[in-house]
Write a protein that holds these residues in place. Structure first.
Motif, short mmCIF file in Angstrom:
data_model
loop_
_atom_site.label_atom_id
_atom_site.label_comp_id
_atom_site.label_asym_id
_atom_site.label_seq_id
_atom_site.Cartn_x
_atom_site.Cartn_y
_atom_site.Cartn_z
N GLY A 286 12.27 30.48 100.68
CA GLY A 286 10.95 30.03 101.10
C GLY A 286 9.82 30.99 100.77
O GLY A 286 8.83 30.62 100.13
N PRO A 287 9.91 32.28 101.18
CA PRO A 287 8.83 33.23 100.88
C PRO A 287 8.62 33.43 99.38
O PRO A 287 7.47 33.57 98.91
CB PRO A 287 9.32 34.52 101.54
CG PRO A 287 10.19 34.05 102.67
CD PRO A 287 10.91 32.85 102.11
N PHE A 288 9.71 33.43 98.60
CA PHE A 288 9.58 33.57 97.15
C PHE A 288 8.89 32.35 96.55
O PHE A 288 7.98 32.49 95.72
CB PHE A 288 10.96 33.76 96.52
CG PHE A 288 10.98 33.60 95.02
CD1 PHE A 288 10.38 34.55 94.20
CD2 PHE A 288 11.59 32.51 94.42
CE1 PHE A 288 10.39 34.41 92.82
CE2 PHE A 288 11.62 32.36 93.04
CZ PHE A 288 11.01 33.31 92.24
N LEU A 289 9.29 31.15 96.96
CA LEU A 289 8.69 29.93 96.41
C LEU A 289 7.21 29.82 96.79
O LEU A 289 6.41 29.28 96.03
CB LEU A 289 9.46 28.70 96.91
CG LEU A 289 10.91 28.59 96.41
CD1 LEU A 289 11.59 27.36 97.00
CD2 LEU A 289 10.95 28.54 94.88
N LYS A 290 6.85 30.34 97.95
CA LYS A 290 5.44 30.37 98.35
C LYS A 290 4.64 31.22 97.36
O LYS A 290 3.55 30.82 96.92
CB LYS A 290 5.30 30.92 99.76
CG LYS A 290 3.86 30.94 100.28
CD LYS A 290 3.83 31.43 101.72
CE LYS A 290 2.41 31.37 102.29
NZ LYS A 290 1.48 32.31 101.63
N GLN A 291 5.18 32.38 96.99
CA GLN A 291 4.49 33.22 96.01
C GLN A 291 4.43 32.54 94.64
O GLN A 291 3.44 32.67 93.93
CB GLN A 291 5.21 34.56 95.90
CG GLN A 291 5.09 35.43 97.14
CD GLN A 291 5.39 36.89 96.87
OE1 GLN A 291 5.27 37.38 95.75
NE2 GLN A 291 5.75 37.62 97.91
N VAL A 292 5.49 31.81 94.29
CA VAL A 292 5.49 31.08 93.01
C VAL A 292 4.38 30.04 93.01
O VAL A 292 3.63 29.92 92.02
CB VAL A 292 6.86 30.42 92.76
CG1 VAL A 292 6.78 29.46 91.57
CG2 VAL A 292 7.93 31.47 92.53
N ARG A 293 4.25 29.30 94.10
CA ARG A 293 3.21 28.27 94.17
C ARG A 293 1.81 28.87 94.13
O ARG A 293 0.84 28.19 93.75
CB ARG A 293 3.40 27.42 95.44
CG ARG A 293 4.65 26.56 95.41
CD ARG A 293 4.65 25.54 96.54
NE ARG A 293 4.67 26.17 97.85
CZ ARG A 293 5.76 26.54 98.50
NH1 ARG A 293 6.95 26.38 97.92
NH2 ARG A 293 5.69 27.09 99.70
N GLU A 294 1.72 30.11 94.52
CA GLU A 294 0.41 30.79 94.50
C GLU A 294 0.17 31.53 93.18
O GLU A 294 -0.78 32.31 93.05
CB GLU A 294 0.33 31.77 95.67
CG GLU A 294 0.32 31.06 97.03
CD GLU A 294 0.39 32.02 98.20
OE1 GLU A 294 0.63 33.23 97.94
OE2 GLU A 294 0.21 31.59 99.34
#
Length: 264
Positions: free
Chosen positions: A250-258
């Motif tokens: 989750g935290p990694f995918l949040k950074q990817v989306r940003e």
């Protein structure tokens, strides 16, 4: 005299048996040690094949050398800190996840409420794979996920688009579910329906659902369940719930989306 000869015969027989056992043990142990490098090479090759397959880069006629060449030119292994979502500047070849899972300093124990996938422990760091196009721009990422089914731990690779939510491919490469029922998670037709589905909603929460029966037409978050294999289907969904959530990627995918991949 006859009794002594009988004893001598038994003793010689036992000696021969012991010598044969010792020789066989040495041969078996030597073979195991000698074959170990070859076995490790084969496991690494199988892993590369599965990653290329889920990324759409694997072809039927590719030799072992072809696989190694494409993997080296198009796949970049990286380590991710799951708590922060940060891509680490560390050498993935020096990371051993099996050892990390056994080390309390490198992993965490999950409570039952935190562990829908039934994995019990989660390493703090996980290896992922960035897939680059011919211009060396990241075009997708491959994430390892796993969780309990009916009979076994089910291991898969999931390819996601650089939007951090859309599935581009999935492959189950190690599982022990019932052939013809839960084992259908390896069926290409069933796996194909995941392509284009989304693993998280607009708020970044895990949202993929494996339905009991057919998924509603046009639903971007739902896939068909496996007929006669409800517990395996539930296991697939629970794997996504955990690995796409806050304790997973989750935290990694949040950074990817940003836009985090544009800086890595």
């Amino acid at each position: 005299m006859a009794e002594n000869k009988s004893n001598d015969s038994i003793g010689k027989t036992l000696l021969v048996v012991l010598v044969l056992c010792l020789v066989c043990s040495i041969v078996v142990a030597g073979s195991a040690v000698g074959l170990q490098p070859r076995q490790q090479e084969q496991r690494a090759l199988d892993k590369q094949r599965n990653i290329l397959a889920v990324a759409g880069l694997m072809h039927d006629k590719m030799s072992a050398d072809d696989v190694a060449e494409v993997f080296a030119s198009r796949v970049v292994p990286r380590l991710v800190d799951l708590k922060s979502g940060t891509v680490l500047d560390k050498d993935p070849t020096k990371f051993n996840q099996s050892q990390a899972l056994k080390d309390p300093a490198q992993s965490i124990e999950l409570t039952s409420s935190e562990d829908p996938a039934g994995i019990r422990r989660r390493s703090n760091v996980v290896e992922i794979y960035l897939i680059k196009d011919e211009q060396q721009k990241v075009q997708e990422m491959v994430l390892p996920v796993y969780g309990n089914g009916l009979w076994s731990m089910m291991y898969a690779f999931v390819a996601l688009d650089t939007d951090g939510r859309t599935i581009r491919g999935i492959t189950y490469y190690d599982q022990g579910e019932t052939p013809g029922l839960g084992g259908e998670i390896e069926n290409p037709n069933w796996r194909a329906q995941f392509v284009g589905k989304r693993v998280v909603d607009d708020n970044g929460k895990p949202a993929l659902r494996v339905m009991k029966g057919a998924a509603p037409q046009g639903d971007l978050y739902a896939v068909d369940g496996l007929s006669g294999a409800t517990l395996t289907s539930n296991g697939v969904q629970h794997s996504f719930e955990f690995w796409m959530g806050e304790l997973g990627f989750g935290p990694f995918l949040k950074q990817v989306r940003e836009g985090g991949l544009n800086h890595g």
